[in-house]
Design an enzyme around this catalytic site. Structure first.
Site, PDB file in Angstrom:
ATOM      1  N   ARG A 296      99.913 155.192  48.923  1.00 21.71           N
ATOM      2  CA  ARG A 296      99.581 155.729  50.231  1.00 21.71           C
ATOM      3  C   ARG A 296      98.997 157.117  50.000  1.00 21.71           C
ATOM      4  O   ARG A 296      99.632 157.961  49.363  1.00 21.71           O
ATOM      5  CB  ARG A 296     100.839 155.824  51.079  1.00 21.71           C
TER       6      ARG A 296
ATOM      7  N   ARG B 204     107.082 168.591  65.440  1.00 23.65           N
ATOM      8  CA  ARG B 204     105.709 169.114  65.603  1.00 23.65           C
ATOM      9  C   ARG B 204     105.352 169.251  67.078  1.00 23.65           C
ATOM     10  O   ARG B 204     105.698 168.383  67.889  1.00 23.65           O
ATOM     11  CB  ARG B 204     104.708 168.168  64.923  1.00 23.65           C
TER      12      ARG B 204
ATOM     13  N   HIS C 261      98.346 157.863  60.370  1.00 29.37           N
ATOM     14  CA  HIS C 261      99.095 156.615  60.637  1.00 29.37           C
ATOM     15  C   HIS C 261      98.147 155.419  60.730  1.00 29.37           C
ATOM     16  O   HIS C 261      98.467 154.409  61.361  1.00 29.37           O
ATOM     17  CB  HIS C 261      99.876 156.676  61.976  1.00 29.37           C
TER      18      HIS C 261
ATOM     19  N   ASN D  74     104.619 155.997  47.684  1.00 28.78           N
ATOM     20  CA  ASN D  74     104.276 156.982  48.719  1.00 28.78           C
ATOM     21  C   ASN D  74     104.867 158.328  48.275  1.00 28.78           C
ATOM     22  O   ASN D  74     106.070 158.540  48.374  1.00 28.78           O
ATOM     23  CB  ASN D  74     104.887 156.515  50.047  1.00 28.78           C
TER      24      ASN D  74
END
Ligand code: AMP
Length: 397
Positions: A91, A239, A180, A7
């Site tokens: 990923r 965020r 996700h 990842n």
């Protein structure tokens, strides 16, 4: 069979090395500060002390080479030679509307990931660097791309279109994609497996530093809270989540900020950090709130409120809900967050079992037997999904 899951972030490379016979993690870790001074790789082998290796890492290729050295190191390594790595799963953040499934990487796939860079400007270039580094170091080993956006590709147009002139969708593919996906897919499939029922209306809540919710009907995603980018939807660690788009122009006009500065503020300085002025970490906020910090409590309340609000909306989207699943750092570990969210849903006939909810990280039903909607905690395992997809695609003919 042994699979390496990778990842890549802009300056990091996280990895898990998994033995698929028994699906056990053999080693995991992270190379950090790639491309900046002070490169470092932290390597963990279950049952042993973690080990750190300091080395300047010019790019992802150097980080990957260091990782290979560590994996075959006679003292800290877990394999004798690189030949024991059967395949690599990556990923990848953004697959646009092109990929609704994981895919074996070839030149066309790399080109498609590159074409999606405008949609994932921070992650897709790093993901590509990881793929190229791996190709260079592990010549001929099969690589698979697993997209964060793929699971959400089953959303209908009425859910994914933004109400802006259609030409921008046609020209730039501006629409909701969702993220996700690997996590929402894993926990919804796991819930169906546990309950032995694949015809369920499930609301999956991935609540961590980044948070998103999905509505999943009969195993397919029909709505999700993140959008074109992972900035939309819930209030997150740093965020903002959804807000009136006019806020951007207001700040540009009144705070003398550039659009880029507003974008950075919305991504890095907002969310529960922005409201509390204290921390993006839920453990810090829970502790501060307990000690009487009102802004920490306000940030937590705003987070719980937005999650409950979205669950309400997704119940409408699904035409009812059979199950709510909590996962990720906060969803798996914070009994307080789960309780505060579920208590806002009493109108749906949901009841939390306080005793069952008093735990961390277990796969468990936390609603009472008479609750009209079941509530579960299912720890997510994105790496395992990536490893399984990699095994399936790399070795099925
Ligand atoms: P993730 O992004 O999924 O790794 O989740 C990270 C978030 O989970 C951080 O805000 C952590 O504070 C939060 N978290 C982890 N453990 C706990 C805990 N025991 N209680 C509350 N929050 C937790």
């Amino acid at each position: 069979m042994k699979i390496l899951v990778v990842n890549c972030g802009s300056s990091s490379l996280k990895y898990q090395f998994i033995n698929m016979d028994g699906e056990k993690v053999i080693a995991s870790g992270i190379a950090e500060r790639i491309g900046i001074q002070g490169g470092m790789l932290t390597h963990k082998v279950p049952g042993k002390d973690k080990k750190q290796f300091s080395r300047e890492l010019k790019d992802h290729s150097e980080a990957f080479k260091l990782l290979m050295e560590v994996l075959i190191d006679p003292e800290y390594g877990v394999i004798k030679s690189m030949d024991e790595i059967d395949a690599v799963g990556h990923r990848v953040l953004h697959g646009g509307s092109k990929y609704s499934e994981s895919i074996l990487i070839d030149e066309n796939v790399k080109k498609a990931i590159e074409e999606c860079i405008p949609l994932g400007p921070l992650h897709n270039p790093a993901n590509l660097m990881g793929i190229n580094a791996c190709e260079e170091v592990l010549k001929g080993v099969a690589q698979v791309a697993v997209f964060d956006t793929a699971f959400h590709q089953t959303m209908p147009p009425e859910a994914y279109l933004y109400a802006i002139p259609y030409e921008y969708y046609e020209k730039y593919k501006i629409r909701k994609y969702g993220f996700h996906g690997t996590s929402h897919k894993y926990v919804s499939a796991r819930a169906a497996e546990i309950l032995n029922n694949d015809k369920l209306k499930i609301i999956t809540c991935h609540l961590g530093n980044g948070s998103s919710i999905s509505a999943v009907k009969d195993g397919k995603c029909i709505e999700t809270s993140m959008g074109l980018t992972p900035l939309d939807g819930l209030i997150m660690g740093t965020r903002s989540g959804s807000l009136d788009p006019a806020v951007v122009k207001f700040l540009v006009d009144n705070e003398n900020m550039s659009v880029d500065e507003v974008d950075t503020m919305l991504n890095k300085k907002s969310g529960v950090l922005g409201i509390s002025g204290l921390s993006s970490d839920f453990r810090d906020l829970e502790q501060a709130a307990e000690e009487g910090n009102e802004r920490a409590q306000l940030a937590l309340n705003a987070f719980y409120y937005r999650v409950a609000y979205t669950i309400g909306a997704y119940t409408a989207v699904l035409g009812g809900a059979d199950l709510i699943v909590f996962t990720a750092g906060v969803g798996e570990n914070s009994s307080q967050a789960r309780e505060n969210i579920v208590n806002r849903l009493g109108y749906m006939g949901i009841k939390i079992d306080a005793e069952a909810n008093d735990m961390r990280g277990e796969e468990k039903v936390i609603s009472t037997p008479d609750s009209l909607v079941k509530v579960m905690v299912i720890p997510t395992n994105e790496e395992l999904v990536i490893a399984r997809d990699t095994q399936r695609l790399a070795f099925s003919k």
